[in-house]
Motif scaffolding. Structure first.
Motif, PDB file in Angstrom:
ATOM      1  N   ASP A 185       1.202   4.000  -6.319  1.00 28.08           N
ATOM      2  CA  ASP A 185       0.173   4.776  -5.632  1.00 28.08           C
ATOM      3  C   ASP A 185       0.631   4.928  -4.184  1.00 28.08           C
ATOM      4  O   ASP A 185       0.960   3.956  -3.519  1.00 28.08           O
ATOM      5  CB  ASP A 185      -1.167   4.053  -5.687  1.00 28.08           C
ATOM      6  N   GLY A 186       0.663   6.181  -3.718  1.00 26.35           N
ATOM      7  CA  GLY A 186       1.239   6.462  -2.408  1.00 26.35           C
ATOM      8  C   GLY A 186       2.712   6.824  -2.501  1.00 26.35           C
ATOM      9  O   GLY A 186       3.515   6.419  -1.661  1.00 26.35           O
ATOM     10  N   THR A 187       3.076   7.624  -3.509  1.00 23.79           N
ATOM     11  CA  THR A 187       4.488   7.961  -3.703  1.00 23.79           C
ATOM     12  C   THR A 187       5.056   8.719  -2.509  1.00 23.79           C
ATOM     13  O   THR A 187       6.224   8.529  -2.137  1.00 23.79           O
ATOM     14  CB  THR A 187       4.693   8.771  -5.000  1.00 23.79           C
ATOM     15  N   ASN A 188       4.266   9.593  -1.887  1.00 23.45           N
ATOM     16  CA  ASN A 188       4.756  10.276  -0.685  1.00 23.45           C
ATOM     17  C   ASN A 188       5.146   9.278   0.391  1.00 23.45           C
ATOM     18  O   ASN A 188       6.187   9.418   1.048  1.00 23.45           O
ATOM     19  CB  ASN A 188       3.689  11.237  -0.149  1.00 23.45           C
ATOM     20  N   ALA A 243       2.963   1.835   3.065  1.00 17.63           N
ATOM     21  CA  ALA A 243       1.629   1.951   2.463  1.00 17.63           C
ATOM     22  C   ALA A 243       1.715   2.509   1.046  1.00 17.63           C
ATOM     23  O   ALA A 243       1.431   3.679   0.782  1.00 17.63           O
ATOM     24  CB  ALA A 243       0.725   2.821   3.328  1.00 17.63           C
ATOM     25  N   PHE A 244       2.136   1.668   0.113  1.00 18.13           N
ATOM     26  CA  PHE A 244       2.196   2.032  -1.301  1.00 18.13           C
ATOM     27  C   PHE A 244       2.015   0.768  -2.114  1.00 18.13           C
ATOM     28  O   PHE A 244       2.123  -0.358  -1.590  1.00 18.13           O
ATOM     29  CB  PHE A 244       3.522   2.714  -1.654  1.00 18.13           C
ATOM     30  N   GLY A 245       1.743   0.931  -3.401  1.00 24.87           N
ATOM     31  CA  GLY A 245       1.608  -0.241  -4.254  1.00 24.87           C
ATOM     32  C   GLY A 245       1.434   0.130  -5.706  1.00 24.87           C
ATOM     33  O   GLY A 245       1.252   1.301  -6.052  1.00 24.87           O
ATOM     34  N   THR A 246       1.488  -0.890  -6.546  1.00 24.49           N
ATOM     35  CA  THR A 246       1.281  -0.733  -7.986  1.00 24.49           C
ATOM     36  C   THR A 246      -0.118  -1.215  -8.329  1.00 24.49           C
ATOM     37  O   THR A 246      -0.489  -2.333  -7.984  1.00 24.49           O
ATOM     38  CB  THR A 246       2.319  -1.542  -8.772  1.00 24.49           C
ATOM     39  N   ALA A 247      -0.885  -0.353  -9.008  1.00 21.41           N
ATOM     40  CA  ALA A 247      -2.270  -0.672  -9.355  1.00 21.41           C
ATOM     41  C   ALA A 247      -2.428  -0.737 -10.870  1.00 21.41           C
ATOM     42  O   ALA A 247      -1.948   0.146 -11.592  1.00 21.41           O
ATOM     43  CB  ALA A 247      -3.228   0.368  -8.782  1.00 21.41           C
ATOM     44  N   CYS A 261     -12.343   6.362   6.364  1.00 18.59           N
ATOM     45  CA  CYS A 261     -11.156   7.099   5.915  1.00 18.59           C
ATOM     46  C   CYS A 261     -11.541   8.201   4.928  1.00 18.59           C
ATOM     47  O   CYS A 261     -12.098   7.895   3.864  1.00 18.59           O
ATOM     48  CB  CYS A 261     -10.192   6.122   5.240  1.00 18.59           C
ATOM     49  N   PRO A 262     -11.260   9.477   5.236  1.00 19.58           N
ATOM     50  CA  PRO A 262     -11.380  10.518   4.208  1.00 19.58           C
ATOM     51  C   PRO A 262     -10.194  10.400   3.258  1.00 19.58           C
ATOM     52  O   PRO A 262      -9.044  10.421   3.702  1.00 19.58           O
ATOM     53  CB  PRO A 262     -11.345  11.819   5.010  1.00 19.58           C
ATOM     54  N   THR A 263     -10.456  10.257   1.985  1.00 18.79           N
ATOM     55  CA  THR A 263      -9.385   9.903   1.051  1.00 18.79           C
ATOM     56  C   THR A 263      -9.128  10.993   0.021  1.00 18.79           C
ATOM     57  O   THR A 263      -9.953  11.885  -0.184  1.00 18.79           O
ATOM     58  CB  THR A 263      -9.712   8.572   0.348  1.00 18.79           C
ATOM     59  N   ARG A 282      -9.265   6.700   9.984  1.00 25.38           N
ATOM     60  CA  ARG A 282      -7.907   6.388   9.540  1.00 25.38           C
ATOM     61  C   ARG A 282      -7.633   7.196   8.270  1.00 25.38           C
ATOM     62  O   ARG A 282      -8.550   7.585   7.556  1.00 25.38           O
ATOM     63  CB  ARG A 282      -7.747   4.898   9.215  1.00 25.38           C
ATOM     64  N   ARG A 283      -6.340   7.385   8.000  1.00 22.60           N
ATOM     65  CA  ARG A 283      -5.937   7.981   6.730  1.00 22.60           C
ATOM     66  C   ARG A 283      -4.558   7.441   6.396  1.00 22.60           C
ATOM     67  O   ARG A 283      -3.637   7.545   7.208  1.00 22.60           O
ATOM     68  CB  ARG A 283      -5.936   9.511   6.818  1.00 22.60           C
ATOM     69  N   TYR A 284      -4.421   6.847   5.202  1.00 22.16           N
ATOM     70  CA  TYR A 284      -3.191   6.140   4.853  1.00 22.16           C
ATOM     71  C   TYR A 284      -2.391   6.800   3.735  1.00 22.16           C
ATOM     72  O   TYR A 284      -1.238   6.430   3.520  1.00 22.16           O
ATOM     73  CB  TYR A 284      -3.523   4.701   4.447  1.00 22.16           C
TER      74      TYR A 284
END
Length: 267
Positions: A93-96, A104-108, A159-161, A187-189
């Motif tokens: 999640d967060g491939t970009n 800022a990425f991880g496996t969910a 954060c708008p997501t 914030r936006r991650y």
């Protein structure tokens, strides 16, 4: 293991699977990657996404060989079954962020029964943060999670997501305006599961969208927020489900204001 296995078993497998997938992602982080584009210019995928998902699925299959698996990549199911056990996987999640070298990425991974989560994990290897939630509560690196106690919107960060497509940029702009007009900061991650985990940990007071989100981008994080004492609803203010329109997550103390911001996007 069978469908009758306790929730604690599924929660433990979710942690192992997320850790295994995150290890695959970490091995190739900040290396030269072949990047493919899917639906649009910012919807990217790499072979590492596929390899990480395969690893996650192997870990799940070792314990629950007959359970259906919902996932972002390749041949995994795209809808959560209404009845029985299932697994929801986002290998990165967060491939970009991943392909750009951002941490800022991880496996969910989430385990659900009859559509309701019974255990989940979000492993962010570049941040050295591993989140988990199960029958014993919600944790980050084995420390209990608790949402922020902020009740003043002017002291809150929201954060708008999720990503508004190029033909929805008026909504993106409205979402940003709705936040900056109501809250102390924004914030936006670019990683929805991490943003939800940050609400659960108190690093954010809220995150919201008017969009209908994919289950692999949401379910694990939503369960973290709830178990950490927060609130997650849809745009109507009803309890959020994996098939809801809109997602509004908060610490509870400013939920009405975060919900109003989400509703303002299309107002």
């Amino acid at each position: 293991m069978s469908e009758a296995e306790p929730d604690s078993s599924r929660a433990a497998v979710a942690v192992r699977a997320a850790s295994d997938g995150a290890a695959v992602a970490a091995d190739s982080f900040r290396t030269e990657l072949a990047v493919e584009r899917k639906a649009n210019k910012t919807d990217v995928v790499t072979q590492v996404d596929r390899d990480a998902q395969e690893t996650v699925i192997e870990t799940i299959r070792d314990a629950f060989p007959d359970d259906p698996i919902v996932g972002e990549e390749e041949d995994a199911l795209k809808q959560v079954p209404e009845a029985g056990p299932a697994w929801i996987v986002d290998p990165i999640d967060g491939t970009n962020n991943y392909v750009n070298g951002s941490r800022a990425f991880g496996t969910a991974v989430a385990a659900v029964v009859d559509g309701e989560p019974v255990g989940a994990a979000m492993d962010c290897p570049a941040l050295s943060d591993a989140y988990r939630v199960g029958p014993d509560g919600a944790y980050r690196n084995d420390d209990p999670l608790s949402v922020s106690d902020c009740t003043d919107p002017e002291g809150a960060t929201v954060c708008p997501t999720f990503w508004w497509d190029f033909d929805q940029r008026d909504q993106y702009a409205a979402a940003t305006r709705a936040v900056v007009e109501r809250f102390g900061d924004m914030r936006r991650y670019g990683c929805a599961q991490l943003e939800l985990a940050m609400v659960a940990s108190g690093a954010l007071e809220g995150t919201m969208t008017n969009l209908r989100a994919n289950p692999w981008d949401t379910v694990a994080g939503v369960q973290l927020v709830r178990e950490a004492g927060g609130v997650v609803t849809d745009l109507e203010g009803d309890r959020w489900r994996h098939d809801s329109t809109g997602l509004v997550a908060s610490n509870g103390g400013i939920h009405d204001e975060v919900l109003a911001a989400a509703r303002a996007i299309e107002a």
